[in-house]
Scaffold this active site. Structure first.
Site, PDB file in Angstrom:
ATOM      1  N   GLU A  95      32.976  46.757  77.513  1.00  0.00           N
ATOM      2  CA  GLU A  95      32.957  45.513  78.345  1.00  0.00           C
ATOM      3  C   GLU A  95      32.686  44.098  77.525  1.00  0.00           C
ATOM      4  O   GLU A  95      31.842  44.313  76.696  1.00  0.00           O
ATOM      5  CB  GLU A  95      31.797  45.508  79.219  1.00  0.00           C
ATOM      6  CG  GLU A  95      31.774  44.346  80.139  1.00  0.00           C
ATOM      7  CD  GLU A  95      30.443  44.389  81.124  1.00  0.00           C
ATOM      8  OE1 GLU A  95      30.431  44.960  82.190  1.00  0.00           O
ATOM      9  OE2 GLU A  95      29.385  44.076  80.383  1.00  0.00           O
ATOM     10  N   CYS A 126      30.798  37.349  74.956  1.00  0.00           N
ATOM     11  CA  CYS A 126      29.657  38.330  74.839  1.00  0.00           C
ATOM     12  C   CYS A 126      30.200  39.733  74.750  1.00  0.00           C
ATOM     13  O   CYS A 126      30.986  40.152  75.562  1.00  0.00           O
ATOM     14  CB  CYS A 126      28.930  38.438  76.053  1.00  0.00           C
ATOM     15  SG  CYS A 126      27.792  39.343  76.240  1.00  0.00           S
ATOM     16  N   CYS A 133      23.640  52.965  75.445  1.00  0.00           N
ATOM     17  CA  CYS A 133      22.801  52.498  74.639  1.00  0.00           C
ATOM     18  C   CYS A 133      21.423  53.815  74.590  1.00  0.00           C
ATOM     19  O   CYS A 133      21.133  54.100  75.771  1.00  0.00           O
ATOM     20  CB  CYS A 133      22.113  51.211  74.957  1.00  0.00           C
ATOM     21  SG  CYS A 133      20.931  50.649  73.763  1.00  0.00           S
ATOM     22  N   CYS A 137      16.180  51.052  78.037  1.00  0.00           N
ATOM     23  CA  CYS A 137      15.213  50.085  78.608  1.00  0.00           C
ATOM     24  C   CYS A 137      15.152  50.221  79.990  1.00  0.00           C
ATOM     25  O   CYS A 137      16.448  50.358  80.758  1.00  0.00           O
ATOM     26  CB  CYS A 137      15.598  48.637  78.247  1.00  0.00           C
ATOM     27  SG  CYS A 137      15.506  48.347  76.559  1.00  0.00           S
ATOM     28  N   CYS A 140      17.724  47.969  82.299  1.00  0.00           N
ATOM     29  CA  CYS A 140      18.782  47.662  81.869  1.00  0.00           C
ATOM     30  C   CYS A 140      20.055  48.734  82.078  1.00  0.00           C
ATOM     31  O   CYS A 140      19.942  49.967  81.987  1.00  0.00           O
ATOM     32  CB  CYS A 140      19.026  47.595  80.170  1.00  0.00           C
ATOM     33  SG  CYS A 140      20.725  47.388  79.464  1.00  0.00           S
ATOM     34  N   CYS A 352      25.691  41.455  81.563  1.00  0.00           N
ATOM     35  CA  CYS A 352      26.524  42.055  80.681  1.00  0.00           C
ATOM     36  C   CYS A 352      26.038  43.339  80.642  1.00  0.00           C
ATOM     37  O   CYS A 352      25.098  43.780  80.838  1.00  0.00           O
ATOM     38  CB  CYS A 352      26.242  41.557  78.993  1.00  0.00           C
ATOM     39  SG  CYS A 352      26.921  40.185  78.437  1.00  0.00           S
TER      40      CYS A 352
HETATM   41  N1  SAH Z   1      20.297  45.687  73.018  1.00  0.00           N
HETATM   42  C1  SAH Z   1      20.278  44.232  72.782  1.00  0.00           C
HETATM   43  C2  SAH Z   1      21.719  43.343  73.085  1.00  0.00           C
HETATM   44  C3  SAH Z   1      22.094  43.728  74.497  1.00  0.00           C
HETATM   45  S1  SAH Z   1      21.136  43.299  75.953  1.00  0.00           S
HETATM   46  C4  SAH Z   1      18.917  43.685  73.096  1.00  0.00           C
HETATM   47  O1  SAH Z   1      18.330  44.332  74.129  1.00  0.00           O
HETATM   48  O2  SAH Z   1      18.656  42.569  73.020  1.00  0.00           O
HETATM   49  C5  SAH Z   1      21.333  41.442  76.022  1.00  0.00           C
HETATM   50  C6  SAH Z   1      20.019  40.716  76.819  1.00  0.00           C
HETATM   51  O3  SAH Z   1      20.095  41.141  78.119  1.00  0.00           O
HETATM   52  C7  SAH Z   1      18.811  41.399  76.286  1.00  0.00           C
HETATM   53  O4  SAH Z   1      17.691  40.358  76.108  1.00  0.00           O
HETATM   54  C8  SAH Z   1      18.327  42.261  77.396  1.00  0.00           C
HETATM   55  O5  SAH Z   1      16.853  42.396  77.550  1.00  0.00           O
HETATM   56  C9  SAH Z   1      18.660  41.777  78.674  1.00  0.00           C
HETATM   57  N2  SAH Z   1      18.964  42.355  79.754  1.00  0.00           N
HETATM   58  C10 SAH Z   1      19.526  43.640  79.846  1.00  0.00           C
HETATM   59  N3  SAH Z   1      19.464  44.054  81.198  1.00  0.00           N
HETATM   60  C11 SAH Z   1      18.954  43.038  82.033  1.00  0.00           C
HETATM   61  C12 SAH Z   1      18.814  42.944  83.388  1.00  0.00           C
HETATM   62  N4  SAH Z   1      19.004  43.852  84.289  1.00  0.00           N
HETATM   63  N5  SAH Z   1      18.396  41.699  83.567  1.00  0.00           N
HETATM   64  C13 SAH Z   1      18.090  40.608  82.895  1.00  0.00           C
HETATM   65  N6  SAH Z   1      18.204  40.803  81.624  1.00  0.00           N
HETATM   66  C14 SAH Z   1      18.746  41.944  81.198  1.00  0.00           C
HETATM   67 FE1  SF4 Z   2      20.015  48.776  75.066  1.00  0.00          FE
HETATM   68 FE2  SF4 Z   2      20.185  47.666  77.320  1.00  0.00          FE
HETATM   69 FE3  SF4 Z   2      17.912  47.841  76.018  1.00  0.00          FE
HETATM   70 FE4  SF4 Z   2      19.571  46.064  74.704  1.00  0.00          FE
HETATM   71  S1  SF4 Z   2      18.340  45.906  77.058  1.00  0.00           S
HETATM   72  S2  SF4 Z   2      18.546  47.863  73.946  1.00  0.00           S
HETATM   73  S3  SF4 Z   2      21.281  47.213  75.647  1.00  0.00           S
HETATM   74  S4  SF4 Z   2      18.898  49.405  76.871  1.00  0.00           S
END
Ligand code: SAH
Ligand code: SF4
Length: 383
Positions: A95, A126, A133, A137, A140, A352
């Site tokens: 994506e 983006c 991943c 998290c 996420c 994203c």
């Molecule tokens: N893996 C990297 C980059 C991709 S995620 C990282 O974690 O930084 C990009 C950003 O989106 C990160 O700061 C992550 O914490 C945030 N993010 C992911 N899922 C989210 C969600 N459901 N709501 C708000 N922020 C989110």
């Molecule tokens: Fe991976 Fe999502 Fe955590 Fe970024 S926020 S490190 S994309 S699991």
């Protein structure tokens, strides 16, 4: 049909030069080829009119320049936001999102980690660096899908090129699916092609890498010689909570992350951004803002608050506007520069990493048709 040949953009400039030398061709053609692909956006070697017919034929036998096929594309916000899902074959997809911003002030610039005083009209893409991943998290959507594979440099660049064919891309943020620093080599090679004068020739400050915080890789990135922006995802003021939100954070402590960030700032002379996803009653208490401020005091950084974007199954809630404001005000009262990122129009799945989930859930429909949805998804900074 995906070509069985290797993609030319998986090679570095040096590697293309070496290949030319092996064929007995002048090395300087490598830069011409790179410009055709990354500046003129050609998708076959035929169009490279300043190369001999023999060299073009040889390149075409050895490499592909095919773009990634579009599975679905959704526009929103009167066309100022576009999300695309690209086909990687074998049932995998990646994506990317394009966001257009009107000429704007300093705050919107901070959204991209770009700290110029004034930023003209810009178009940000983006990009994703992995399918899924491994960091897991809890909040996420991508993390909940698990890890499938790393993207190759050509697959990262394909996301930018998809949009660049229609409109000049000024900024790239590595905030899509995946952890860019866990796919270090491909990420760095893609960045090199983005900022190289022989590649896309983008401003270095227009490129921002967001990382969950792999400290050794942050150190390494600081040594690459780039002037790109860095966002470190913190999400918690203490290590226990951080480990609950990022189960794989393991032995990496917030102190180590802050130290790595200081190191990056010292090497590159640029501020970093700390991203903090705000989760209702989990990490959004004013007291937690005070402790966060305590941990990052004295660091040349600002905090970007991201109110949680509800994703399927996570069981977490987005805090109210008031709670978001209160958290921000507390940080500011402690002398920490803090902005709030708000995703407009969540009906098309703003974050994203969510589009793929949606499409997969929607019975695996794989049509290349434009699927324009009402409402939209763009990131804006409130204050
Ligand atoms: N893996 C990297 C980059 C991709 S995620 C990282 O974690 O930084 C990009 C950003 O989106 C990160 O700061 C992550 O914490 C945030 N993010 C992911 N899922 C989210 C969600 N459901 N709501 C708000 N922020 C989110
Ligand atoms: Fe991976 Fe999502 Fe955590 Fe970024 S926020 S490190 S994309 S699991």
């Amino acid at each position: 049909m995906t070509s069985p040949l290797p993609h030319l953009l998986d090679l570095s400039l040096d590697q293309i030069e070496a290949q030319l030398a092996e064929w007995g061709e002048p090395r300087f053609h490598a830069k011409q080829i790179a410009r055709w692909v990354l500046r003129q956006h050609v998708t076959n070697f035929e169009g490279m009119t300043n190369l001999s017919a023999r060299l073009r034929a040889r390149l075409a036998e050895s490499f592909t320049l095919d773009p990634l096929p579009v599975i679905t594309e959704r526009g929103a916000d009167d066309g100022s936001t576009t999300k695309v899902l690209l086909d990687l074959a074998n049932g995998d997809a990646v994506e990317a999102v394009r966001m257009d911003y009107a000429s704007d002030g300093r705050d919107a610039a901070m959204e991209d980690g770009d700290d110029d005083e004034h930023v003209p009209e810009r178009t940000t893409v983006c990009v994703s660096t992995q399918v899924g991943c491994a960091m897991g998290c809890t909040f996420c959507a991508t993390g909940q899908q698990g890890f499938t594979r790393n993207l190759r440099p050509s697959e990262i660049l394909a996301q930018v090129l998809h949009f660049a064919r229609r409109r000049r891309v000024t900024n790239v943020v590595f905030m899509g699916m995946g952890e860019p620093l866990a796919n270090y080599a491909a990420t760095v090679q893609a960045i090199r092609w983005m900022v190289s004068a022989d590649g896309m020739n983008m401003r270095q400050r227009g490129v921002t890498v967001s990382t969950v915080g792999l400290v050794r890789a942050i150190d390494r990135l600081g040594d690459e010689g780039f002037q790109i922006g860095l966002t470190v995802s913190l999400h918690a003021p203490d290590d226990d909570l951080r480990r609950r939100l990022i189960p794989t954070a393991g032995g990496i402590t917030i102190d180590e992350l802050v130290e790595a960030s200081r190191g990056y700032i010292a090497k590159r002379g640029r501020r970093v951004t700390f991203a903090y996803a705000l989760l209702d009653r989990v990490n959004d208490e004013p007291e937690q803002a005070r402790r966060l401020a305590e941990r990052i005091r004295g660091v040349q950084a600002h905090v970007n608050l991201i109110p949680y974007n509800p994703t399927a199954g996570a069981g977490l809630r987005r805090p109210s506007r008031e709670r978001v404001r209160a958290f921000q005000r507390e940080l500011q009262a402690q002398g920490v520069n803090a902005t709030v990122r708000v995703e407009r129009g969540q009906e098309i799945a703003a974050a994203c990493g969510q589009l793929r989930t949606d499409v997969m859930l929607a019975s695996g429909e794989r049509s290349a048709q434009e699927d324009a949805a009402p409402g939209g998804a763009a990131f804006t900074v409130l204050s």
